[in-house]
Design a protein around this motif. Structure first.
Motif, PDB file in Angstrom:
ATOM      1  N   CYS A 118      13.489  -5.876   3.126  1.00 13.75           N
ATOM      2  CA  CYS A 118      11.937  -5.760   3.523  1.00 13.75           C
ATOM      3  C   CYS A 118      11.960  -6.359   5.046  1.00 13.75           C
TER       4      CYS A 118
ATOM      5  N   ALA B 139       4.604  -4.417   5.771  1.00 14.75           N
ATOM      6  CA  ALA B 139       6.344  -4.564   5.793  1.00 14.75           C
ATOM      7  C   ALA B 139       6.907  -3.521   4.772  1.00 14.75           C
TER       8      ALA B 139
ATOM      9  N   GLY C 171       9.479  -6.627   8.001  1.00 15.76           N
ATOM     10  CA  GLY C 171       8.078  -6.804   8.770  1.00 15.76           C
ATOM     11  C   GLY C 171       7.964  -7.356   9.931  1.00 15.76           C
ATOM     12  N   THR C 172       7.122  -7.697  10.576  1.00 18.14           N
ATOM     13  CA  THR C 172       6.686  -8.153  11.825  1.00 18.14           C
ATOM     14  C   THR C 172       6.081  -9.621  11.888  1.00 18.14           C
TER      15      THR C 172
END
Lengths: 298, 195
Positions: free
Chosen positions: B77, B131, B79-80
């Motif tokens: 996974c 995400a 994401g930011t």
């Protein structure tokens, strides 16, 4: 430990491991409804783009059985322990810690836990005083309720405390909540849930703010005076125009929840704890015979 | 508000100049994952990054991954994270390494506006927390450097249809975040007057 205690400890560990991963993957229906309703009323172009992406993401997480957000957070558990539940809280804590560790290693999940000075990773989302557990003790009851709230850092970094004075009144509380959320802008992943803790003491106000973000979306404080303030702040916050991800728009918050405590006559503390739009939480009820019911919300 | 598709790394600076605050952008090609500790090592400890960052698109991230073998990782996974913590590295990334785009969530404060305009850089806003979707747009983790900083390593991802992103700060001195804050501060005065 007796056999009963050993079996219960294993049940609590299993519940903790399950709740942590479940919370990260499958956001609750009340939150899904709140996000869909937000998309229904947002009029700004970037705001609508953000909300549509959020809704798409929730579906992708479900289809791919993946995490909604990559930030696996710090695991926070709220426990309601009946006075006749046959496992002591000291053992419950060990089981919650072991369950958090097991879920992190088995899935695997990103481990976020570090020593606060050296910044070195301390293990599988556990460490000194991690996970964090909130306790409530219930007389004349033999059950255990456990709620897992993985708390992401983007929203936790947007926590604020002000020791207002009595002369600041309720106006001072409202002003501080508004300036905190405007100041936070897009950083805590709006639109989320604003948790406000008022009264008590400095530490207790923040504790209450954290309790407030973990309530089902849109529930109201049982004290009508506090519930009225929740409604008012919810309206005011959505007039600020911060919008989804801080890009401007109509929907800045999904809800404002307040928890309160009586306080000293010279105190007027107000704490703000933000919960991002991915307001993850999952609950279970554990019976004294070790049966786990994963659907019970509290 | 226009829609654009941009492939990174870019070779023509004009690609950045055509983007305006508020525009929607979809990204193709290769992007570099970077985070707090990665940039602390580059700038505060003076260690040269072992990847070419010229024309690059940087993503503020620290992914969930599964190790497959030496230097090889599979995505779980990705994401930011919040960009604002890392704003002080903007000038150096542009002037010393030729970075052209920084993507994160939550925006950059005003101090990024001037260097981005001077150096021809943009800030892309991604949807924080999204995400699961972002992970489907990352085709492969092609390279990892500084594994000892796990998960805050330097990551090279190959992406397809990465987005939608919103231009939060453009190379012409415009910032959506500045505009939103200015309006909100005015609004607050009006709200305070009510109680």
């Amino acid at each position: 430990m007796s056999t009963v205690e050993t079996d219960l400890a294993a049940a609590v560990e299993e519940a903790a491991a399950h709740l942590y991963v479940w919370a990260l993957k499958d956001i609750p229906q009340d939150l899904r409804d709140a996000l869909a309703s937000a998309a229904g009323r947002e009029t700004s172009v970037p705001g609508q783009r953000v909300l549509q992406t959020i809704l798409r993401n929730v579906n992708v997480a479900e289809d791919e059985k993946n995490l909604v957000c990559q930030d696996t957070g710090i695991a926070v558990y709220s426990c309601r322990v009946g006075e006749r539940f046959p496992l002591h809280p000291a053992r419950i804590y060990e089981s919650l810690r072991d369950g958090t560790e097991r879920a992190t290693l088995e899935h695997p999940l990103r481990s976020n836990a570090v020593h606060t000075i050296t910044r070195e990773n301390t293990g599988a989302n556990i460490g000194y005083r991690l996970p964090i557990v909130h306790w409530e003790f219930v007389p004349d009851w033999d059950g255990l309720d456990v709620k897992c709230v993985p708390k992401g850092s983007g929203s936790e970094n947007m926590s604020f405390l002000k020791m207002c004075v009595p002369a600041d009144g309720v106006g001072g509380i409202k002003r501080f909540v508004l300036e905190s959320i405007v100041g936070a802008g897009g950083k805590p992943c709006p639109p989320g849930i604003v948790g406000v803790g008022i009264g008590g003491s400095a530490d207790y106000a923040m504790y209450l703010a954290k309790e407030a973000i973990a309530r089902p979306v849109g529930t109201r404080n049982s004290d009508p005076i506090v519930a009225q303030l929740e409604d008012e702040l919810y309206g005011l916050l959505n007039e600020t125009g911060i919008g989804p991800m801080g890009l401007g728009g109509d929907v800045t918050v999904l809800q404002c929840h307040i928890e309160h405590a009586d306080t000293h006559m010279t105190l007027n503390p107000v704490a703000v704890n933000y919960q991002c739009w991915a307001a993850r939480r999952a609950s279970a009820h554990i019976s004294p015979d070790g049966t786990v019911d994963y659907d019970r919300e509290f | 508000m226009a829609n654009h598709e941009v492939t990174f790394p870019i070779t023509d600076p004009a690609e950045i100049l055509k983007l305006r605050a508020g525009d929607e952008v979809t990204v193709q090609g290769h992007i570099i994952g970077i985070r707090d500790r990665t940039q602390i090592r580059i700038f505060d400890q003076g260690v040269e990054p072992p990847m070419d960052l010229s024309g690059a698109f940087l993503l503020h991230t620290a992914p969930n991954v599964r190790k497959l073998g030496p230097g090889r990782y599979e995505k779980i996974c990705i994401g930011t994270t919040t960009s604002a913590r890392m704003v002080r590295f903007t000038e150096g990334l542009g002037s010393q390494f030729g970075v052209r785009a920084i993507c994160g969530k939550g925006g950059f404060p005003d101090e990024a506006i001037e260097p981005m305009q001077r150096l021809g850089m943009v800030y892309f806003a991604i949807v924080g927390g999204a995400a699961a979707l972002e992970t489907t747009q990352i085709e492969e983790i092609e390279e990892v450097a500084w594994e000892e900083l796990m998960p805050e390593c330097l990551w090279k991802f190959r992406v397809k249809d990465f987005g939608p992103l919103t231009v939060g700060i453009d190379a012409h001195g415009n910032s959506l975040y500045r505009e939103v804050q200015d309006r909100a501060q005015e609004k607050l005065k009006e709200l305070y007057a009510r109680f």
